[in-house]
Design an enzyme around this catalytic site. Sequence first.
Site, PDB file in Angstrom:
ATOM      1  N   ASN A 211      33.186  43.286  29.755  1.00  0.00           N
ATOM      2  CA  ASN A 211      32.552  43.647  31.027  1.00  0.00           C
ATOM      3  C   ASN A 211      32.300  45.150  31.058  1.00  0.00           C
ATOM      4  OD1 ASN A 211      34.939  45.006  32.255  1.00  0.00           O
ATOM      5  ND2 ASN A 211      35.801  42.940  32.058  1.00  0.00           N
ATOM      6  N   ASP A 309      46.803  35.015  34.828  1.00  0.00           N
ATOM      7  CA  ASP A 309      46.608  36.098  35.803  1.00  0.00           C
ATOM      8  C   ASP A 309      47.820  37.037  35.681  1.00  0.00           C
ATOM      9  OD1 ASP A 309      46.603  37.746  38.120  1.00  0.00           O
ATOM     10  OD2 ASP A 309      45.230  36.328  39.074  1.00  0.00           O
ATOM     11  N   ILE A 310      47.598  38.201  35.083  1.00  0.00           N
ATOM     12  CA  ILE A 310      48.708  39.114  34.758  1.00  0.00           C
ATOM     13  C   ILE A 310      49.378  39.607  36.037  1.00  0.00           C
ATOM     14  CG2 ILE A 310      49.336  41.236  33.534  1.00  0.00           C
ATOM     15  CD1 ILE A 310      46.636  40.859  31.961  1.00  0.00           C
ATOM     16  N   PHE A 329      43.947  45.979  41.940  1.00  0.00           N
ATOM     17  CA  PHE A 329      42.598  46.499  42.198  1.00  0.00           C
ATOM     18  C   PHE A 329      41.685  45.291  42.354  1.00  0.00           C
ATOM     19  CE2 PHE A 329      41.617  51.081  41.538  1.00  0.00           C
ATOM     20  CZ  PHE A 329      42.916  51.544  41.479  1.00  0.00           C
TER      21      PHE A 329
HETATM   22  N1  CTP Z   1      43.991  40.574  37.218  1.00  0.00           N
HETATM   23  C1  CTP Z   1      44.958  40.298  36.291  1.00  0.00           C
HETATM   24  N2  CTP Z   1      44.794  39.251  35.437  1.00  0.00           N
HETATM   25  C2  CTP Z   1      43.708  38.471  35.492  1.00  0.00           C
HETATM   26  C3  CTP Z   1      42.707  38.746  36.451  1.00  0.00           C
HETATM   27  C4  CTP Z   1      42.873  39.809  37.311  1.00  0.00           C
HETATM   28  O1  CTP Z   1      45.969  41.022  36.218  1.00  0.00           O
HETATM   29  N3  CTP Z   1      43.587  37.461  34.638  1.00  0.00           N
HETATM   30  C5  CTP Z   1      44.213  41.694  38.156  1.00  0.00           C
HETATM   31  C6  CTP Z   1      43.243  42.838  38.001  1.00  0.00           C
HETATM   32  O2  CTP Z   1      43.749  43.809  37.089  1.00  0.00           O
HETATM   33  C7  CTP Z   1      43.165  43.383  39.409  1.00  0.00           C
HETATM   34  C8  CTP Z   1      43.359  42.140  40.280  1.00  0.00           C
HETATM   35  O3  CTP Z   1      43.985  41.170  39.448  1.00  0.00           O
HETATM   36  O4  CTP Z   1      44.227  44.244  39.722  1.00  0.00           O
HETATM   37  C9  CTP Z   1      42.104  41.563  40.866  1.00  0.00           C
HETATM   38  O5  CTP Z   1      41.156  41.346  39.846  1.00  0.00           O
HETATM   39  P1  CTP Z   1      39.726  40.785  40.214  1.00  0.00           P
HETATM   40  O6  CTP Z   1      38.945  40.576  38.937  1.00  0.00           O
HETATM   41  O7  CTP Z   1      39.098  41.599  41.296  1.00  0.00           O
HETATM   42  O8  CTP Z   1      40.064  39.405  40.883  1.00  0.00           O
HETATM   43  P2  CTP Z   1      40.384  38.001  40.329  1.00  0.00           P
HETATM   44  O9  CTP Z   1      41.826  37.733  40.581  1.00  0.00           O
HETATM   45  O10 CTP Z   1      39.931  37.841  38.911  1.00  0.00           O
HETATM   46  O11 CTP Z   1      39.528  37.099  41.308  1.00  0.00           O
HETATM   47  P3  CTP Z   1      37.907  36.902  41.364  1.00  0.00           P
HETATM   48  O12 CTP Z   1      37.377  37.202  39.981  1.00  0.00           O
HETATM   49  O13 CTP Z   1      37.767  35.507  41.771  1.00  0.00           O
HETATM   50  O14 CTP Z   1      37.410  37.864  42.411  1.00  0.00           O
END
Ligand code: CTP
Length: 406
Positions: A211, A309-310, A329
């Site tokens: 990305n 999801d970390i 974030f």
């Molecule tokens: N994050 C994470 N691990 C993932 C996805 C997201 O740790 N697999 C963390 C990102 O580092 C950030 C937060 O979750 O701090 C939100 O990430 P974001 O991409 O905005 O949201 P998502 O949880 O992926 O939800 P969506 O894509 O549906 O908006």
Amino acid sequence: MDLTGKKIVLGLTGGVACYKAAELCRALSKAGASVQVVMTDAASHFITAVTMQALSGQPVFSSQWDPRVDNNMAHIDITRQADAILIAPCSADFLRKLAHGACDDLLSTLCLAKPRMLPLLVAPAMNVEMWQNPATQRNVAQLREDGVVFFGPAAGAQACGEVGLGRMLEAQQLLEELIAAFQPKVLAGKRILITAGPTFEAIDPVRGITNLSSGKMGYAVARAAREAGAEVLLISGPTALAAPHGVQRINVQSAQQMHDAVMAAVDGQHVFIAVAAVADWRVANASEQKMKKKDDGSVPDLKFEQNPDILATVAARTSLAGYPYCVGFAAESENLLAFGAAKREKKGIPLLVGNIGHHTFGQDDNTIILFDENGHTILPRADKLSLARQLVCEISKRLDKYSLFQ
Ligand code: CTP
């Protein structure tokens, strides 16, 4: 600029690293500082006062008998309006002089005569054996006890051909250290784990999905946390950025690797800040060999599966262990106020930073919104390092309250 209005006394002592002091002087001026150079006799064997005067734009002092100072007290006058004294390079002999209160030249005399609260910062530069010699180490220990702050030394190849500790830090690193010295130490003694950058999900050995995240915000947060006195571990996806000075970095590519690196490091961390733009999905049927283009025009049948999801995993752990305090974030493309508040709740975290992804990825500045249990606060558009410093300050305030209830 980070050093606007700051008056720095830059002391040079004898060492090959004097060549780096020229670049440092320029960097300090560019960062807004006014620089008063003071050189020892030994330093003038390595670089001339003419060079340092041209770069600092101010006459250089080297003699305690210099008649240019009205009251003839250069050793007093030079430090009275100063914000810091930085000795770079600082030789083994000059460390000895500082440790013993010697005052037999202008630079050592002004260090002894400096106001007590004026920071004295030294960047040692010497041969590895000289640095490791117990005599030098005794002086270093004494100076640390006296409140002298050490920048480096670094390890590496030395001008004498030997290898080891004793190299002076580079000009840019010294600049970062000096800027850090003026930041409030609101995270002193805290361990902070940060993720940054994009992730890269392989399709085959030469292709992948990523990305537009550049890592700039995460790296700025890492630098700001370190400036605030924290011990920082940065787990980074692929970026073109150098790790901020003093920050330990682990490089990863995929979301799964980032997850594994975070889980291996999370124990004992006070704060986890998830700035990375982690891929939600990975290719489930990635090929071990490069995929070939088909003559019939058919395209690969890629299948996806969800990445862990970390942040949510660490937050679930926090609910049992109490730490780390989790900050997320949210990169949204629309409806930030509603989506940000909802995401904070869904992830189960006390603080979430919202921004519009395509307005910030790769940019040097940003606007962010902080969401917590009391609602939201907007931090207006600013460069990412300024925002990161404000965020660090906001985290430290919340952490103080949070600690009371753990
Ligand atoms: N994050 C994470 N691990 C993932 C996805 C997201 O740790 N697999 C963390 C990102 O580092 C950030 C937060 O979750 O701090 C939100 O990430 P974001 O991409 O905005 O949201 P998502 O949880 O992926 O939800 P969506 O894509 O549906 O908006």
